[in-house]
Scaffold this motif. Structure first.
Motif, PDB file in Angstrom:
ATOM      1  N   GLY A 120       0.795  -1.234   0.000  1.00  0.00           N
ATOM      2  CA  GLY A 120       0.000   0.000   0.000  1.00  0.00           C
ATOM      3  C   GLY A 120       0.827   1.285   0.000  1.00  0.00           C
ATOM      4  N   GLU A 121       2.127   1.146  -0.229  1.00  0.00           N
ATOM      5  CA  GLU A 121       2.977   2.343  -0.286  1.00  0.00           C
ATOM      6  C   GLU A 121       3.872   2.279  -1.521  1.00  0.00           C
ATOM      7  N   LEU A 122       4.314   3.443  -1.954  1.00  0.00           N
ATOM      8  CA  LEU A 122       5.369   3.474  -2.963  1.00  0.00           C
ATOM      9  C   LEU A 122       6.682   3.595  -2.212  1.00  0.00           C
ATOM     10  N   ALA A 123       7.586   2.640  -2.449  1.00  0.00           N
ATOM     11  CA  ALA A 123       8.886   2.660  -1.767  1.00  0.00           C
ATOM     12  C   ALA A 123       9.939   3.142  -2.757  1.00  0.00           C
ATOM     13  N   ILE A 124      10.580   4.241  -2.411  1.00  0.00           N
ATOM     14  CA  ILE A 124      11.615   4.805  -3.289  1.00  0.00           C
ATOM     15  C   ILE A 124      12.955   4.623  -2.589  1.00  0.00           C
ATOM     16  N   GLY A 125      13.850   3.846  -3.195  1.00  0.00           N
ATOM     17  CA  GLY A 125      15.172   3.643  -2.597  1.00  0.00           C
ATOM     18  C   GLY A 125      15.908   4.969  -2.498  1.00  0.00           C
ATOM     19  N   ALA A 126      16.608   5.171  -1.371  1.00  0.00           N
ATOM     20  CA  ALA A 126      17.279   6.462  -1.148  1.00  0.00           C
ATOM     21  C   ALA A 126      18.323   6.759  -2.218  1.00  0.00           C
ATOM     22  N   LEU A 127      18.860   5.699  -2.852  1.00  0.00           N
ATOM     23  CA  LEU A 127      19.894   5.930  -3.871  1.00  0.00           C
ATOM     24  C   LEU A 127      19.319   6.190  -5.258  1.00  0.00           C
ATOM     25  N   THR A 128      18.002   6.201  -5.380  1.00  0.00           N
ATOM     26  CA  THR A 128      17.386   6.469  -6.689  1.00  0.00           C
ATOM     27  C   THR A 128      17.765   7.886  -7.124  1.00  0.00           C
ATOM     28  N   THR A 129      18.220   8.004  -8.354  1.00  0.00           N
ATOM     29  CA  THR A 129      18.674   9.334  -8.787  1.00  0.00           C
ATOM     30  C   THR A 129      17.480  10.249  -9.078  1.00  0.00           C
TER      31      THR A 129
END
Ligand SMILES: Cc1cc2nc3c(=O)[nH]c(=O)nc-3n(C[C@H](O)[C@H](O)[C@H](O)COP(=O)(O)OP(=O)(O)OC[C@H]3O[C@@H](n4cnc5c(N)ncnc54)[C@H](O)[C@@H]3O)c2cc1C
Length: 304
Positions: free
Chosen positions: A75-84
């Motif tokens: 139920g969430e969008l997870a964005i990796g911290a290293l995503t540019t």
């Protein structure tokens, strides 16, 4: 883990951990003598400007795959911290569900920087232009602290000043945004992102705002969320303004109310290029123009 001496033009020892746990162990071992580096774009500027010294140890996060990428999870969008920032700008799902974040990524620096700079590094600067968007989208930050993971509302972190100490071991793993999959709410939702700088790119912003909300079929404003900050001021929300707008008629009166309350409540930091008064007025003008545009578009739809 491997230790190699020296990046070009750097005297630091660079470490390349393969996972988050190894990165935290390295930080714990070297303490304030070590610094995490993601894209390195902000760090390099700070070293060159003499704002902070080059550390003895650099912990290069770029080889940790678990910290990269965008996916849905529970139920969430997870964005990796290293995503540019470049990926945040282009990702079609993110563009569709969280358009203000894609817009914010587009407004930061220039393509060459966005290809290296990460969303985690932008957050960790505590004054990054993506932060007002994370505040209106109710973001949670997922930290790694040693072997444990901990979630924290981005808003709580920013309220405490948003800065990690040099000795802090914790690592930002992900940013999570709630996906609102409830049945379509009646009325018209709106969202705006605005950034004003001395120039269009390559300078810290003078004002950055984000506004979201809904105009219900009865013409009342619902669920308005507003955040503002700038390259000097840690962004914050404006709960009093938001609550005064809840249920208010979506008309010129609401626009004036928002303008007045923001002038009263926003306390930006001055710098040699812009006074606090100028920043405050610009923030109020920008946010009020967003709301005015939402109201106009809603009225246009009614007539169409
Ligand atoms: C020319 C230029 C223009 C710029 N324009 C803008 C702009 O318009 N708007 C804006 O907001 N910024 C701007 N920046 C600043 C910067 O590029 C961005 O904030 C960028 O997103 C930082 O990301 P990074 O990966 O390069 O961070 P880094 O430089 O690698 O790191 C920044 C800080 O975050 C810490 N860090 C990074 N990742 C993590 C993590 N996962 N966990 C814990 N700590 C971490 C680092 O230790 C460091 O303290 C600009 C920079 C340059 C050089």
């Amino acid at each position: 883990m491997s230790g190699t001496v020296g990046m070009p033009a750097s005297t630091s020892t660079v470490w390349h951990p393969r996972d988050a746990s190894e990165a935290c162990r390295l930080k714990k071992r070297f303490g304030s003598g070590a610094v995490y580096t993601a894209g390195g774009t902000l760090l390099r500027t700070q070293w060159e400007a003499g704002q902070r010294p080059e550390p003895a140890h650099l912990i290069d996060l770029s080889g940790i795959p678990e910290m990269r990428g965008i996916r849905t999870e529970g139920g969430e969008l997870a964005i990796g911290a290293l995503t540019t920032l470049a990926v945040c700008r282009r990702d079609p799902y993110l563009q569709a569900r969280f358009p203000l974040l894609a817009e914010a990524a587009r407004a930061i620096a220039a393509p060459s920087i966005r290809n290296l700079a990460t969303i985690g590094g932008n957050i960790l600067s505590a004054v990054g232009d993506s932060l007002p968007v994370f505040l209106v989208y109710k973001a949670r930050l997922i930290w790694r602290e040693g072997e444990a993971e901990r979630a924290e509302d981005a808003e709580d972190w920013l309220e405490r000043g948003g800065e990690e100490t040099e000795a802090s071991v914790r690592l930002l793993l992900q940013i999570r945004l709630p996906l609102d999959d409830s049945p379509e709410k009646a009325g018209r939702t709106f969202g705006f992102y605005g950034k004003i700088g001395r120039r269009e790119a390559f300078v810290p912003s003078l004002v950055t705002t984000a506004l979201t909300g809904r105009i219900a079929p009865d013409g009342q404003l619902r669920g308005v969320r507003l955040a503002a900050g700038d390259g000097k001021t840690v962004p914050r929300r404006f709960p009093l303004t938001e609550s005064r707008l809840e249920g208010a008629a979506a008309d010129d009166g609401a626009v004036r109310l928002l303008h007045r309350l923001l002038l009263e409540q926003y306390k930006p930091a001055p710098d040699p290029f812009a006074t606090a008064e100028y920043r405050k007025l610009t923030a109020a003008n920008l946010a009020a123009s967003h709301l005015w545009q939402a109201i106009r578009e809603n009225a246009g739809r009614g007539e169409g």
